[in-house]
Write a protein that holds these residues in place. Structure first.
Motif, PDB file in Angstrom:
ATOM      1  N   LEU A 154     -28.174 -38.597  27.007  1.00 42.45           N
ATOM      2  CA  LEU A 154     -27.087 -37.954  26.280  1.00 42.45           C
ATOM      3  C   LEU A 154     -26.734 -38.667  24.977  1.00 42.45           C
ATOM      4  O   LEU A 154     -25.955 -38.133  24.187  1.00 42.45           O
ATOM      5  N   THR A 155     -27.283 -39.856  24.759  1.00 44.83           N
ATOM      6  CA  THR A 155     -26.974 -40.591  23.538  1.00 44.83           C
ATOM      7  C   THR A 155     -27.328 -39.749  22.313  1.00 44.83           C
ATOM      8  O   THR A 155     -28.462 -39.312  22.148  1.00 44.83           O
ATOM      9  N   GLY A 156     -26.334 -39.486  21.470  1.00 47.39           N
ATOM     10  CA  GLY A 156     -26.552 -38.684  20.278  1.00 47.39           C
ATOM     11  C   GLY A 156     -26.572 -37.189  20.523  1.00 47.39           C
ATOM     12  O   GLY A 156     -26.761 -36.407  19.584  1.00 47.39           O
ATOM     13  N   ARG A 157     -26.357 -36.759  21.764  1.00 50.09           N
ATOM     14  CA  ARG A 157     -26.433 -35.333  22.084  1.00 50.09           C
ATOM     15  C   ARG A 157     -25.066 -34.733  22.424  1.00 50.09           C
ATOM     16  O   ARG A 157     -24.969 -33.554  22.704  1.00 50.09           O
ATOM     17  N   LEU A 158     -24.030 -35.555  22.419  1.00 45.03           N
ATOM     18  CA  LEU A 158     -22.683 -35.071  22.701  1.00 45.03           C
ATOM     19  C   LEU A 158     -21.892 -34.945  21.398  1.00 45.03           C
ATOM     20  O   LEU A 158     -21.877 -35.868  20.584  1.00 45.03           O
ATOM     21  N   VAL A 159     -21.256 -33.794  21.206  1.00 37.99           N
ATOM     22  CA  VAL A 159     -20.435 -33.560  20.023  1.00 37.99           C
ATOM     23  C   VAL A 159     -19.052 -33.122  20.473  1.00 37.99           C
ATOM     24  O   VAL A 159     -18.912 -32.120  21.189  1.00 37.99           O
ATOM     25  N   TYR A 160     -18.034 -33.865  20.064  1.00 43.10           N
ATOM     26  CA  TYR A 160     -16.652 -33.535  20.415  1.00 43.10           C
ATOM     27  C   TYR A 160     -16.057 -32.682  19.301  1.00 43.10           C
ATOM     28  O   TYR A 160     -16.124 -33.028  18.125  1.00 43.10           O
ATOM     29  N   ASP A 161     -15.486 -31.539  19.676  1.00 43.58           N
ATOM     30  CA  ASP A 161     -14.928 -30.584  18.712  1.00 43.58           C
ATOM     31  C   ASP A 161     -13.429 -30.427  18.976  1.00 43.58           C
ATOM     32  O   ASP A 161     -13.017 -29.568  19.757  1.00 43.58           O
ATOM     33  N   PRO A 162     -12.576 -31.226  18.321  1.00 38.98           N
ATOM     34  CA  PRO A 162     -11.135 -31.147  18.574  1.00 38.98           C
ATOM     35  C   PRO A 162     -10.478 -29.915  17.962  1.00 38.98           C
ATOM     36  O   PRO A 162      -9.332 -29.594  18.283  1.00 38.98           O
ATOM     37  N   ASP A 163     -11.189 -29.210  17.076  1.00 39.72           N
ATOM     38  CA  ASP A 163     -10.602 -28.045  16.401  1.00 39.72           C
ATOM     39  C   ASP A 163     -10.619 -26.787  17.253  1.00 39.72           C
ATOM     40  O   ASP A 163     -10.025 -25.781  16.880  1.00 39.72           O
ATOM     41  N   HIS A 164     -11.308 -26.815  18.380  1.00 39.04           N
ATOM     42  CA  HIS A 164     -11.372 -25.649  19.273  1.00 39.04           C
ATOM     43  C   HIS A 164     -10.971 -26.094  20.675  1.00 39.04           C
ATOM     44  O   HIS A 164     -11.841 -26.404  21.496  1.00 39.04           O
ATOM     45  N   PRO A 165      -9.650 -26.151  20.927  1.00 33.37           N
ATOM     46  CA  PRO A 165      -9.186 -26.615  22.248  1.00 33.37           C
ATOM     47  C   PRO A 165      -9.725 -25.755  23.374  1.00 33.37           C
ATOM     48  O   PRO A 165      -9.826 -24.528  23.260  1.00 33.37           O
ATOM     49  N   GLY A 166     -10.105 -26.419  24.461  1.00 34.37           N
ATOM     50  CA  GLY A 166     -10.553 -25.693  25.637  1.00 34.37           C
ATOM     51  C   GLY A 166      -9.383 -25.248  26.477  1.00 34.37           C
ATOM     52  O   GLY A 166      -8.225 -25.202  26.015  1.00 34.37           O
TER      53      GLY A 166
END
Length: 212
Positions: A154-166
């Motif tokens: 998963l290193t480098g494959r996870l992207v956190y998107d705070p602009d689209h709350p789940g």
């Protein structure tokens, strides 16, 4: 290290005279704990013990780190040919693992652990092993019962998107995986069955512990 190696040679001779050198099969509770055992270094060691006690080669292979596999050129099939060499490195490894007691756990780094285990041997100085473990992260995608994207780090494959709350308002996490074949939108919508990800501890090396 030389003293530990000589101790191993003498250990072989001693075990050959002991009636208790039979390796017990794992019980039902040990088998059930296997799936959840990789959450801690101690649990991963218990998984290794269970796999070797039962001589379950696929389970043994799962206990090994990706680095150990790559250093020895091991696929799941190649492990069958490598296993005798692996066992020969530590005399009576299966017997020892079945009786080993974890004495110390240390963390040289957040993703690395070192276990010192003692193997009780009647009428002899108890030998010790050093077990090196690494923490690995991976994910795999399933469409139906088949792998669509095999286990990948998963290193480098996870992207956190705070602009689209789940659903819980914490933002979304995207996982990028390389599919083993092209997947259509329809296939992902109707046949996608499971995305499995995990952070697990795996065995990277087993060595005779150096004498103090």
């Amino acid at each position: 290290m030389r003293g530990a190696m000589w101790q191993g040679v003498l250990w072989i001779g001693l075990l050959g005279t002991l009636p208790g050198c039979i390796v017990p099969r794992p019980d039902a509770a040990e088998l059930q704990r296997f799936e959840r055992g990789f959450e801690t270094p101690e649990g991963a060691f218990e998984c290794l013990r269970t796999a070797f006690q039962g001589e379950m080669l696929e389970w043994e292979y799962r206990c090994l780190s990706q680095g150990l596999r790559e250093r020895n050129g091991l696929s799941q099939q190649a492990y069958r040919a490598f296993r005798p060499q692996f066992l020969a490195r530590i005399p009576y490894l299966r017997w020892g693992l079945a009786r080993a007691v974890v004495e110390e756990v240390s963390y040289p780094a957040p993703d690395r652990a070192r276990l010192t285990v003692r193997i009780p041997v009647p009428l002899w100085s108890d030998p010790r092993l050093t077990v090196i473990l690494v923490r690995e992260e991976y994910a795999e995608l399933y469409t139906g019962p088949w792998d669509a994207a095999q286990a990948e780090p998963l290193t480098g494959r996870l992207v956190y998107d705070p602009d689209h709350p789940g659903e819980f308002g914490e933002g979304l996490v995207w996982v990028r995986l390389d599919a083993t074949r092209p997947l259509s939108s329809e296939e992902l919508e109707t046949k996608f069955t499971r995305l499995h990800g995990a952070r697990e501890w795996k065995v990277d090396a087993i060595l005779p512990a150096e004498e103090p």
